[in-house]
Design a protein around this motif. Structure first.
Motif, PDB file in Angstrom:
ATOM      1  N   ALA A  68     -14.844  -1.027  -1.133  1.00  0.00           N
ATOM      2  CA  ALA A  68     -13.451  -1.020  -2.227  1.00  0.00           C
ATOM      3  C   ALA A  68     -13.436   0.423  -2.856  1.00  0.00           C
ATOM      4  O   ALA A  68     -12.459   1.030  -3.125  1.00  0.00           O
ATOM      5  N   TRP A  74       0.874  -1.334   0.095  1.00  0.00           N
ATOM      6  CA  TRP A  74       0.135   0.086   0.167  1.00  0.00           C
ATOM      7  C   TRP A  74       0.646   1.334   0.191  1.00  0.00           C
ATOM      8  O   TRP A  74       0.648   2.135  -0.623  1.00  0.00           O
ATOM      9  N   VAL A 131      -6.878  -1.125  -5.665  1.00  0.00           N
ATOM     10  CA  VAL A 131      -8.116  -1.139  -4.533  1.00  0.00           C
ATOM     11  C   VAL A 131      -9.327  -1.763  -5.356  1.00  0.00           C
ATOM     12  O   VAL A 131      -9.826  -2.638  -4.665  1.00  0.00           O
TER      13      VAL A 131
END
Length: 384
Positions: A101, A37, A51
């Motif tokens: 998401a 990330w 993502v």
């Protein structure tokens, strides 16, 4: 100014809540994903796309696992209620995971405050609409499942499903709109007050429609008739009830003509339900007269002998013959028999009249007609 300040405060509060929720989710990521990330944070668009892709995969995986586990359990039951229910629930899980998401992707893009807030609220709105549609489907299949269990849920049947269905739809859609307003930072209190004033105006303008609406609720609650019943109104209409709706009731006559009657009229009408009572059987009465010279025992035996060869008549209760009165030209009697369904009354009456006439002719039983004798007491004298 006060309204604008409260609205701005509401917008800031909702945006802050969304950011805090997403920050908590970000801080709770697994340790194996945190370095990835952080490396992707240098390219927000790549991070957002990653993502979305990962969220889509997780959502599909969660949906597949849910379907696999509950699908095996649902296959062991005899009805299809749980099959439909778990499929809708699986789609709801997919919608929730995928929209989370999308929220993470919006957070990763680092837009300006106004754009970021708009996009997050737009995603939440999509989620609310998706869950609202699935909840509407769930309530529908629940009502259908309950209506099939007549011994346990007598208040839910074919005639009450439309009322309960529209009531649940109004509640679910109203709750969804309320949550949607809150998510966009709109205070619905003022809207509700305005809706009350508008409702009064609409009530006066659409009083006939509202009368039909409330009458529809009362008809369902009082249950003077149900779908499939044969009813006769005090205005003369007779037919089978094919639809009991919010606004009107529909009757299908013996001429295969459908009559639509407003519920406000049905609520105030005198209704004869030929299918009501302990059973749907209906008693048929054939009026006939025989001459005063007839053997009444023989007449009775001839009519009762006709019953044994007639498949249109019910054996229980048994048909019967009743002499009613001494008429002006005949002894009047009634042949009474039960038939299975009210709509057969016209055809079976036709057959019985023909058969009785034939039997009476074969047995020399006279069916008299009205006769009058004229006696001339005195002829007028002829003029000279």
């Amino acid at each position: 100014m006060a309204d604008e300040g409260s609205k701005k405060e509401s917008v800031d509060t909702s945006s802050q809540v969304a950011e805090e929720m997403l920050s908590d989710m970000k801080s709770n990521l697994p340790d194996a994903i945190v370095p990835l990330w952080q490396s992707l944070e240098s390219n927000p668009w790549l991070l957002a796309a990653s993502v979305v892709v990962v969220g889509f995969v997780i959502a599909k995986l969660a949906q597949w696992i849910f379907r696999s586990v509950l699908g095996k359990l649902a296959s062991k039951t005899s009805n299809d209620f749980d099959d439909k229910f778990y499929q809708i629930l699986a789609k709801s899980i997919y919608a929730i995971v995928f929209n989370i998401a999308l929220l993470l992707a919006v957070e990763a893009l680092k837009f300006s405050s106004s754009v970021d807030t708009f996009l997050k609220r737009f995603v939440i709105t999509l989620l609310i609409l998706s869950l609202m549609g699935k909840l509407l489907k769930v309530t529908r299949i629940i009502l259908e499942a309950f209506s099939q269990k007549e011994n346990r849920f007598k208040f839910i049947d074919e005639r009450t499903i439309p009322i309960l269905d529209i009531t649940t739809k109004i509640l679910i859609v109203g709750a969804a709109l309320y949550v949607m307003f809150i998510s966009w930072g709109i205070n619905p209190t003022a809207w509700l007050a305005s809706a009350g004033i508008i409702g009064i105006a609409v009530g006066f303008a659409a009083k006939d429609t509202l009368a039909n609406l409330f009458a529809g609720f009362f008809i369902v609650a009082d249950s003077p008739y149900k779908l499939g019943d044969y009813i006769i109104l005090d205005t003369g209409e007779r037919g089978r009830v094919t639809h009991v709706g919010i606004r009107s009731t529909r009757l299908l006559t013996r001429d295969d003509v459908e009559i639509t009657i407003p519920n406000s009229v049905m609520g105030n009408a005198k209704i004869v339900n030929e299918s009501g009572g302990p059973w749907e059987k209906t008693r048929l009465r054939i009026n006939v007269g025989v001459s005063y010279d007839s053997d009444l025992e023989k007449v009775h035996d001839v009519l009762m002998a006709m019953v044994a060869d007639n498949a249109d008549l019910c054996s229980s209760p048994e048909p019967r013959v009743r002499y009613r009165n001494f008429g002006g030209s005949s002894i009047d009697l009634q042949f009474m028999a039960w038939i299975e369904r009210p709509e057969q009354k016209g055809l079976i009456s036709h057959k019985l009249i023909m058969q009785i006439h034939k039997l009476f002719n074969e047995n020399n039983i006279e069916i008299p007609y009205s006769k009058q004798d004229l006696y001339v007491k005195e002829w007028p004298s002829s003029p000279e």
